[in-house]
Design a protein around this motif. Structure first.
Motif, short mmCIF file in Angstrom:
data_model
loop_
_atom_site.label_atom_id
_atom_site.label_comp_id
_atom_site.label_asym_id
_atom_site.label_seq_id
_atom_site.Cartn_x
_atom_site.Cartn_y
_atom_site.Cartn_z
N PHE A 125 -6.45 -1.05 5.79
CA PHE A 125 -7.15 0.22 6.02
C PHE A 125 -7.03 1.20 4.85
O PHE A 125 -8.03 1.81 4.46
CB PHE A 125 -6.65 0.87 7.31
CG PHE A 125 -7.32 0.34 8.55
CD1 PHE A 125 -8.37 1.02 9.14
CD2 PHE A 125 -6.91 -0.85 9.12
CE1 PHE A 125 -9.00 0.53 10.28
CE2 PHE A 125 -7.52 -1.37 10.25
CZ PHE A 125 -8.57 -0.67 10.84
N PRO A 126 -5.83 1.38 4.24
CA PRO A 126 -5.76 2.28 3.08
C PRO A 126 -6.64 1.82 1.92
O PRO A 126 -7.24 2.66 1.23
CB PRO A 126 -4.28 2.23 2.68
CG PRO A 126 -3.58 1.87 3.94
CD PRO A 126 -4.50 0.93 4.65
N VAL B 282 -10.20 2.79 2.79
CA VAL B 282 -10.38 4.24 2.64
C VAL B 282 -10.50 4.59 1.16
O VAL B 282 -11.36 5.38 0.76
CB VAL B 282 -9.21 5.01 3.29
CG1 VAL B 282 -9.27 6.49 2.92
CG2 VAL B 282 -9.25 4.86 4.81
N GLY C 112 -5.96 7.44 1.46
CA GLY C 112 -5.53 6.10 1.85
C GLY C 112 -4.13 6.11 2.44
O GLY C 112 -3.87 5.47 3.46
N GLY D 77 -5.40 6.32 6.00
CA GLY D 77 -5.52 4.87 6.16
C GLY D 77 -4.29 4.22 6.75
O GLY D 77 -4.39 3.34 7.62
#
Length: 401
Positions: free
Chosen positions: A115-116, A119, A304, A308
């Motif tokens: 996820f980071p 982002v 992030g 994130g």
């Protein structure tokens, strides 16, 4: 008089928490980061830069011709060696030793890296060289995050403390793999083959049950030198060497791995990592300024880490618990799990390290990356601490909608 005594007792209690136990390393990193920022933006800025980046008058290894390289390529190899020891111990005997134990930490750590990166790429874009910074917000700083947890004392249940540590260890393993695969320069085959031969020698020592510390240390140094010249980042040698250290227990209930880990952890926590932090966290704001936070790279890294990380890890825990793949840590409320997820956004050591690898030809982008790392880590530490400080201590009965 009693009021003054009460105040002194409170101050002493806070100081004890800050300077003792697992909180100490985190507090030291905070102090080091602040000191580096202040010096880098003071009249001593030139001296600070020359101290770490000025060419050395003499060096035994020509490739390492300044103090900054010695810290990042040599001392940090010891840091990664300790990380490797921790990973091996956890995989063979600890919280990652069985499929049931490692299921949730691995799922959470994977989401906390994916996820980071998404982002970051969504903000910084996919063009070069900005794209190379995608992994910077994917790492968690164990010492910093556990330091914040340490300051909270008994407000954090032991299961949550252990879960954070386990996720951070899996996260470190992912970061090591990313460095080896995505941030490796052109390979020099002869040196790489030499490194593999030395590594094979260390594995042979383990299989032959050799218990000589000197033999392992000597071969580890040779392995580091070969990897340093191979094009693969030298710190990978630290992890590879750690995986060969015997963990078998002797008659006294001890092992070489445990002895090495216990001996090196204080050096790691109180000398190597703080020195790395002081050498790398000094962001010269001249030419960047705080308005530079809205530039794609620092904004992407900060978002992030801060957004994130918490979204990835918390959503992974929630999904795994709801569909029955792995239950959430026992005794922890959903609010506490959210606070813990935010703390994983403290990148610092590993994020700063990857930032230096991501933009070797763009010094100004390295500075921007530092600004993003420090901002995201600061926001994550403050909000994560605040939520865990005031979160209900008892486990929530129902999952969030």
């Amino acid at each position: 008089m009693s009021r003054n005594r009460h105040l002194l007792n409170r101050v002493a209690s806070v100081a004890t928490k800050m300077l003792g136990g697992e909180a100490a390393a985190g507090v030291l990193l905070i102090i080091v980061a602040i000191a580096a920022m202040l010096v880098a933006n003071s009249p001593l800025a030139h001296e600070y830069h020359e101290l770490f980046h000025g060419e050395l008058g003499w060096t035994p290894i020509p490739k390492l011709d300044n103090l900054h390289l010695w810290i990042n390529d040599a001392l940090m190899a010891i840091f990664f060696f300790v990380v490797g020891l921790e990973i091996k111990r956890e995989v063979l005997e600890g919280e990652l030793s069985s499929a049931k134990k490692r299921r949730l930490p691995v799922i959470a750590a994977a989401a906390g890296m994916f996820f980071p990166a998404i982002v970051y790429l969504g903000i910084a874009g996919t063009s070069m060289p900005e794209q190379r910074g995608w992994a910077i917000p994917a790492a968690t700083d164990i010492a910093f995050a556990m330091g914040v947890i340490g300051l909270l004392g008994k407000r954090v249940p032991p299961s949550l403390r252990l879960f954070l540590l386990t996720v951070a260890i899996v996260d470190d393993l992912g970061a090591v793999a990313i460095i080896a695969i995505f941030y490796t320069a052109s390979i020099k085959l002869v040196w790489l083959i030499a490194a593999l031969i030395v590594l094979s020698g260390m594995i042979a020592l383990t299989r032959m049950r050799v218990n000589s510390y000197l033999a392992y240390i000597a071969l580890a140094l040779v392995l580091w030198f070969c990897v340093l010249n191979s094009g693969v980042h030298a710190t990978i040698a630290g992890v590879a060497a750690a995986f060969t250290i015997p963990i078998r227990v002797n008659k006294g209930g001890d092992s070489m791995l445990l002895r090495m880990e216990h001996a090196l952890v204080p050096w790691n926590s109180y000398i190597i990592v703080p020195l790395f932090g002081f050498a790398n966290a000094g962001v010269a704001l001249e030419g960047i300024g705080m308005q530079g936070l809205v530039d794609p790279i620092p904004l992407g890294i900060a978002a992030g880490l801060f957004v994130g990380k918490q979204v990835g890890i918390f959503s992974a825990i929630f999904a795994a618990d709801r569909i029955g793949v792995a239950p959430r840590p026992e005794g922890a409320s959903w609010v506490q799990l959210w606070g813990m997820s935010i703390l994983t956004g403290i990148g610092f050591t590993m994020s700063l390290f990857i930032g230096a690898l991501a933009f070797p030809a763009y010094p100004h982008l390295i500075e921007e990356a530092k600004l993003g790392v420090l901002t995201g880590s600061l926001l994550s530490s403050l909000l994560g601490y605040g939520i865990l400080r005031f979160a209900p201590k008892h486990r929530a009965v129902a999952a969030p909608a």
